[in-house]
Structure formats: C-alpha cells, structure tokens
Write a protein that holds these residues in place. Sequence first.
Motif, mmCIF file in Angstrom:
data_model
loop_
_atom_site.group_PDB
_atom_site.id
_atom_site.type_symbol
_atom_site.label_atom_id
_atom_site.label_comp_id
_atom_site.label_asym_id
_atom_site.label_seq_id
_atom_site.Cartn_x
_atom_site.Cartn_y
_atom_site.Cartn_z
ATOM 1 N N GLU A 139 6.115 134.518 74.251
ATOM 2 C CA GLU A 139 6.435 133.228 74.520
ATOM 3 C C GLU A 139 7.205 133.020 73.039
ATOM 4 N N ALA A 140 6.641 133.390 71.868
ATOM 5 C CA ALA A 140 7.357 132.971 70.480
ATOM 6 C C ALA A 140 8.559 133.777 70.527
ATOM 7 N N SER A 141 8.411 134.944 71.007
ATOM 8 C CA SER A 141 9.756 135.787 71.042
ATOM 9 C C SER A 141 10.909 134.923 71.696
ATOM 10 N N LEU A 149 14.815 130.087 65.428
ATOM 11 C CA LEU A 149 13.754 130.003 64.494
ATOM 12 C C LEU A 149 12.835 131.120 64.394
ATOM 13 N N GLY A 150 12.042 131.211 63.481
ATOM 14 C CA GLY A 150 11.075 132.438 63.236
ATOM 15 C C GLY A 150 10.273 132.310 64.525
ATOM 16 N N ARG A 151 9.234 133.495 64.938
ATOM 17 C CA ARG A 151 8.296 133.313 66.112
ATOM 18 C C ARG A 151 7.249 132.392 65.932
ATOM 19 N N TYR A 152 6.652 132.187 64.697
ATOM 20 C CA TYR A 152 5.577 131.217 64.696
ATOM 21 C C TYR A 152 6.312 129.839 64.449
ATOM 22 N N LEU A 366 -1.267 136.657 63.708
ATOM 23 C CA LEU A 366 -1.462 137.028 65.057
ATOM 24 C C LEU A 366 0.054 137.040 65.766
ATOM 25 N N ILE A 367 0.637 135.882 65.687
ATOM 26 C CA ILE A 367 1.793 135.502 66.400
ATOM 27 C C ILE A 367 3.056 136.624 65.923
ATOM 28 N N GLU A 368 2.890 136.644 64.448
ATOM 29 C CA GLU A 368 4.085 137.537 63.886
ATOM 30 C C GLU A 368 3.629 139.136 64.186
#
Lengths: 493, 493
Positions: A139-141, A149-152, A366-368
């Motif tokens: 999702e973040a990607s 934006l950055g993923r987080y 975790l997200i990164e």
Amino acid sequence: MTSAYASLCDLFQRLSRLEHLSAISGWDMYVMMSSKGSTARAEAMAELELEIQARLAAPRVAELLSAAEQESLDDDQRADLVEMKRRHAWTTALPPALVEAKSLAGARCEHAWRRQRPANDWTGFAANLREVVRLAREEASIRAELTGLGRYDALLDHYEPGMRAERLDPLFADLSSWLPELIERALERQARVAETSLEGSFDPEAQRRLGLEVMALLGFDFEAGRLDVSAHPFCGGVPSDVRITTRFDEGDFLPALMSVIHETGHARYEQNLPSRFHGRPIGLARSMGMHESQSLSFEMQLARSDAFLSLLQPMVSNHFGRRPGLDLEALARRVRRVAPGKIRVDADELCYPAHVMLRYQIERALIEGELEVDDIPAAWDERMLRYLGVDTRGDYRNGCMQDIHWTDGGFGYFPTYTLGAIYAAQLFAAARQALPGLDERIADGELGVLFGWLDANVWSHGSRYSTDELLRRATGAPVSTQAYRAHLERRYA
Amino acid sequence: MTSAYASLCDLFQRLSRLEHLSAISGWDMYVMMSSKGSTARAEAMAELELEIQARLAAPRVAELLSAAEQESLDDDQRADLVEMKRRHAWTTALPPALVEAKSLAGARCEHAWRRQRPANDWTGFAANLREVVRLAREEASIRAELTGLGRYDALLDHYEPGMRAERLDPLFADLSSWLPELIERALERQARVAETSLEGSFDPEAQRRLGLEVMALLGFDFEAGRLDVSAHPFCGGVPSDVRITTRFDEGDFLPALMSVIHETGHARYEQNLPSRFHGRPIGLARSMGMHESQSLSFEMQLARSDAFLSLLQPMVSNHFGRRPGLDLEALARRVRRVAPGKIRVDADELCYPAHVMLRYQIERALIEGELEVDDIPAAWDERMLRYLGVDTRGDYRNGCMQDIHWTDGGFGYFPTYTLGAIYAAQLFAAARQALPGLDERIADGELGVLFGWLDANVWSHGSRYSTDELLRRATGAPVSTQAYRAHLERRYA
C-alpha cells in the motif's frame, strides 16, 4: 449551469450525511449494541462504507475535481477543494484486490490477536502480522508512487496532513535527548514526598454526576452531545451531537474524571467546528494531531494546572466527602505522578511520549523495509529500557502486542498522539502570552477566555489552513518542542 | 450464471443492511439524540432512504423480478419473490413529483400540527390536511390503477397485505353491533365495586428493574436487545438487536409495566424471526396486524389473565412493598378497568376498537372521496357519542386532531390495531385448545409452552404465508371476531 465545485459540494454533502449514520452506528456499537447484533452491524457498516467509496470512485468525480481546479474559487473554496482531492486520492489509490486483501488480513490478525495477546503468543501473532505488514508495504509503495511522498510519509499524511518523517525525526530526536533524564529527575523528586492513598470506594453514579458537572464547567454543550459508558473512552458522533464516553473504576475516581476531561477537549473542537462549512471537507477538524492537541490542552495543560485543580478540588470533595487523598495537595500530587510502566494507555504525561516514539521508530522502519516483524520484540525491549528503564523482555502481551493499531494495518497514526501533546503545549503557551493573568482567571472559574482563544485560533477554522499555517497563525512559530519541554520541566523537574 | 432470484437476494440483502442503519439511527433519534442533532439526523436518514429507493428503482430490478418469475423456485423462494415484488411495486409506483409533494405537504402539516393541536386550531390544521388528503387520493388512484385494487385497499394492502375493505367492513360491523352494549354492561358491573387507589410514589429505577424482570419472565433475549426510555414506548432496532422502550410515571407503575409487556410481545416476534431467511423479505414479520397481535397476545391475552396476574403480583409487591392497591384483587381490577374517554392511546382493551373503527370509517371515506376534511369533526363527534357515549364536540385537540397518523398521510394503518386484537384473541383461543391446562401452566410460571406455540405458529414463519394462510394453519379458521367477542365477554361482561 452548475459549477464543478458546486457539484462536488453536493456530493460531499451527501457523503457527510451517510457518514453521519456511520458515526452514530459506530458509537452505538461500542455503547449500546447487544452482543448478538455484532455480525449484522459489521455487515451493515461495511455496506455503507462500500457505498461511500463507490460514490467517491465514480469517474465523474475525478473529472469534477479537475474541472473545479480551473474555476474561479475564493480561498476557502480552494482549501475545500484541496481537502476533497486529498480524500478522493486516498480512497481511490489502491486496486480493489489490495483493499480486499488488506481488509481480510487485518480482520484475521485483529481477531486472532484478541486471543493471542492474553496468551502471550508472539509466534502466532507474528505469523498474521507479517501478512499485514507485507500488504501495508505494498500500500505504502503505491501511495508513495502516486503522491511523490516517501513510503511512510504516504501513510502518515492521511492522519496528519503535511507532516513528514524528516520533520518528525528532529522533533523526536530532540525529545529523546532530554526526556529520559527528565523522567529520572521527576522520579527522584517524587520519591522525597510520601503519597496519600485513597480510601473507600467511589460510587459510579457520583462519578458520573461529577463528570457532567466538570463537562459543564468546560463548556460542553449538552444540547449537542452526551456522556455514556463504554469499555474504552472515546469521542464519537457528529458535530451537532457529540458522544463522549468514559468508564468508572469504583476504587478511584481520577481515571474516569480525567478521561471525561480529555474527551471533552475533543468534543468542544467538534461542537465548535465552523457550521457555515457543515457537510464540506473544509468544515472538518484539521488533523488527528490537532484533535489530540485539544483533548490534551484540556486534560494535561488545563486540568493538571494548579489554577484548575483549585477549581476542581471542591467539586471532588462535594461528591465524595472529606477523605484522605482528596485535599488539594494530594490531588495535585496524584494527577502529576510519574510512573514508568509497560502500558501506553496507562502512561502518565511525562512517560507517554516515550511509548509513542518507540512505536513510531519501529513502524516507520517496518514500512520502509528496514525492520522485519521478527525484529520487533528486540527493538521494543531495547527502547523501553533506554527511554523508560522498563524491562519488557518476554512479556509480549504487555510489550509489542499491547496495541490494536498495527493488527489491522493502522500504520502512521501513533505519532499524532505526541504531536498533539507538542501542539497543545505550544498553543497553551501562546494563549498564556495572549491572555494576561490567564491562570488567575482560570482559578476564578473564568474559563471562557481560554475557550474563546481556542475557538478563534483552532476550532472555528476547521480545515481552512494547513496544520503548519494554523500553528503559525495561533502561536507565531512553526511546530517546535520548545514549549513542550518548558512545560514538562516546569511541571516535573 | 447467477440466477435472477439469486441476484435479487443479493440486492435485498444489501438493502436490509442499509435498513439496519436506518433502524438503529431511528431508535437513536427517539432515545439518545441531542436536540441540536435533529436536522442533520433527518437529512442523513433521508439520504439513506433515497439510496435505498434508488437501488430498488433501478431498471435492472424490474427485469430481474420478471426473469425470476420464470425460474424454478421452491415454495419459500416463490413466497420471497412475492414479497420482493410487493416491496418493489410499492416503492416505484409513484411519480417522483408526487413523492416530493407528499413529503413536503406531510412535513408541513405535521410540523404545524405540533402547535395547532395544543391551540385547538382546527381551521388551521384543516387547511394543511386538505392538501395531504388531496395528495393521498392521487396516490391511492395511481396505486389502485396499478394493482387493480380499490383506492383505500391499495393503501391498506401496504400495512396489512391481503386485507380488503370489503372484508374489514363485516368484521367491524359485527364488532360495532355488540361492543357499545358490552361497554355499558362492563361499566355497570364495574360501578358495583369500589376501586382501591394507589398510594405513594413508584421509583422509576424500581419500575425499570421490575420491567427487566418481567421481560426475562417473558423470554426476552437480553443478548439480542435492550430496554430504554423514550417519550412514547416503541419497539425498534433489528432482529439481532431489538430495542424496546417505555416511559415511567412516578404516580403509577402500571402504564410502564404494561407497555414493557406490550413491546416485549413485538420484540419476541422480531427476535424469533427465522434466521435462515435473514436479510430476505420472506424473513420479515408478516404484517402490522400480525405484529400487533403478538404485542396484544402478551399485553391483553396473557398479562391481564388471572393466571399471569398471580405470577406478576408477587413481583410487583417485591419491588414496591405492601401497599393499598397492590394486592391481587386490586391489581386485577385495575388492569381490567373500563373507562370510555377521548384519547385512543389511553383507551382500555374494551374501548380501544371503537377508537379504531371510527378512524377507519372516516379515513376510508376520505380516500374514496365520500367525505371531505371539513366533514371530519361532525363524523368524529357522532361516532364517539354512538360507540363510547363521549362528547368531543369542539374539543378538536382531544378529538380528530389527537393522532399523528393522518398528518403526514399515513392512511390505511389504523385498522391494523384492531385486526391485531382480533388475531390475538383467535390465536390465543387456538393455543388454549392445543395446550391443555395452559392457564394452570402459566400460573406455575411455565410460559415456555405458550411461547413455543407462538414460535411454531407465527414467529418462525416470517412472511412465508399470507396472513390468511398463517391464521388458518394456526387456528384452523379464517379471521373472525368470534374468539375476540368471547374473550371480551368473558373478561368484561
């Protein structure tokens, strides 16, 4: 011909009507619903959510949003359009298959967690959480790709629009540089004074009456809201009918009272959102962090101050009689007691940010992709020891398994708790400067002057300004830990 | 390929989810809502209603309904399809302009009525009511045209499917042939015994506890419902979470207790609807009259019987102590007291049908164009005098302006109250025949046998059978006033 912007206003007005029913049914679910009603309720609320999403995702909406960009709009309309686009982009970003996979994995993980947490079953929990994290990274990607934006940041921006990890990091780095030592100093100072323990029990009905009295003192509009009981205190409902809840502990009146004050802060923000923007995104509260700044302005900045306690103490005595631990001095000591512990929701004002920072650091990594689920316990234990001197090794249930947030993929929310505390301190310092003799006036029960300032500087603006702009207009400065540190040092050092 | 019937099941399942939210929000509106929340709530509920109507009115639905006719369906599916078609036909019959005109005229008339009734302003009220009646006649003509029914029947059929004026007329003619004289006889008999008046006040909290105890005795499932307080008692919510309400009068415990028992009858019907049909029209309660038959089976047939009163009296004494008027004899006299009066909702069991018959006669003549709004007061006064010996001349507020039903065009509903009373007597007589020694078992607290019979004969069938078929299967006979008359004569003559 109707303008694109006017058509969008109609759409969002209708969405806000459907969301009204979500809000009331959601409140009902936690406060009134019978146990056998839960399945049908979950299905009903999911159906409404699908309808809301379908209306937003209709191709015509994207066209209207583009067309409205070209129209001649005033500043408020333009700010409204920004919020509409943000909402639209968030809702339509993910492919339906990912939305469904997220929903299933989240439901499975949360459901199992309810048994796994009491059983301290980290291995079982980690298996489900890995899938949740995998999907959250996906999702973040996607969101990062779409927003630049950055993923987080792409997740964080949903809860705290405009906030970025690169701005959070220095705030939290600063905090972590002085907080552990301040906690130590507070503990040392506290150790020199004996605590008066409470005696007897506190009738829930008397606690409720005290709560209502304090809500009235704090300006809660009882024609536009109510107080009820639920397992976890929250603020729900809609601006014209705000529902706050608390829970009563017969052994101590303070937890319920302080949660009532906290939720009343949320409630007054909602009750005083600009009614001229009713049903439009610009009329909503600015952000989760700004919302928390209002609850913490009430609960921490105001309610734990000497001035307010001098108002509160006679009300407490009035309801519970003369007993040990209820005099002003004992009350002040109890509301400012520092006690590092494992559980975030039980944490005091001084220790709370440590709980938040460690969660932020872990969820961001975790997200990164810099941390795996299996690494969480070690990262948790290390930070709990460093920040709070608390040993959580092996005690997953009171460690990294304590919160519900991650179970269904709610990454990016945690920082808003401490942002709220930082904003609250900064706003309160500005209010003190703008309103000479504020503490004396509070002690005299003239709270209206404070509420007037909050209304003029926060509540009445809804989402007209970005959080940065709102803070700059209210306090003359961008967000900083300066007032927060000064406040904590004054109170605890 | 999905069958048309399966697609319809999916559609109606989704509609029932949206209606779940309507039901809960509707309950909340009368029980929990803050006064300032009313405008936003009305808008929100209207938006949801629009969505439900739009889904039903989609052209594809008519096609699916036709296609499903040709499919091979079992009896239950065919009964389900009949209900789907009924619902669809009712919702899509009127041109949008008429729906809107009705809604506006109804809202205006009802809104003004709230001031006009206390002011006894018949002239003002009649002006608005004329427009409501004009539109109701237009509606009835269109529905009659589409269904082939008579104009009044086309409205009545919505509330009581299958019932027709030509069948109601002989039932009510029979009733009116013996009721006035029975009322007179009851009054004469009653005059020979002095009434014991109540003393002291009745704590609402004790009344609530008594209510909950009686609900438990009556088999209410507290994991699937709750009791609250509202201005007018009602039964709302959804089958898995039934919300009943009452209101407490500190001067007398009986009104609240009897309304709790009445609503518990509605609630048990809802709680025991067939869960295998959940979310499909066949799973809903049969009709308004059949619903009322369950509340009246509880409130009139069961609760006012000697057998049940012998169970109830010790519970009453337990909560309110030994006082005058609470012994078994006084209690029995009070629950069976006959007192002809002007107000329908305050009427006793014996006088109630007179109130209903006169409204039926007037509303039917209004819809058929045989009576004009200006003729209502005279028609009202004449019947009140004939049926009940009560003079209502000039007292519009307690005469033809007392009910809310006509203000927003709810014609065709009134007869279901007395149909419910007739069905209840017929069902109860059949239960007594099928269950030897029923009254002794009731007096022994063995109520399960009665509930089992109601479940097997009414509750568990939902809308599988027409009301006629349901009654014939349960009682062996078509609807008739025979059991009702026998019951009333036994109790009152």
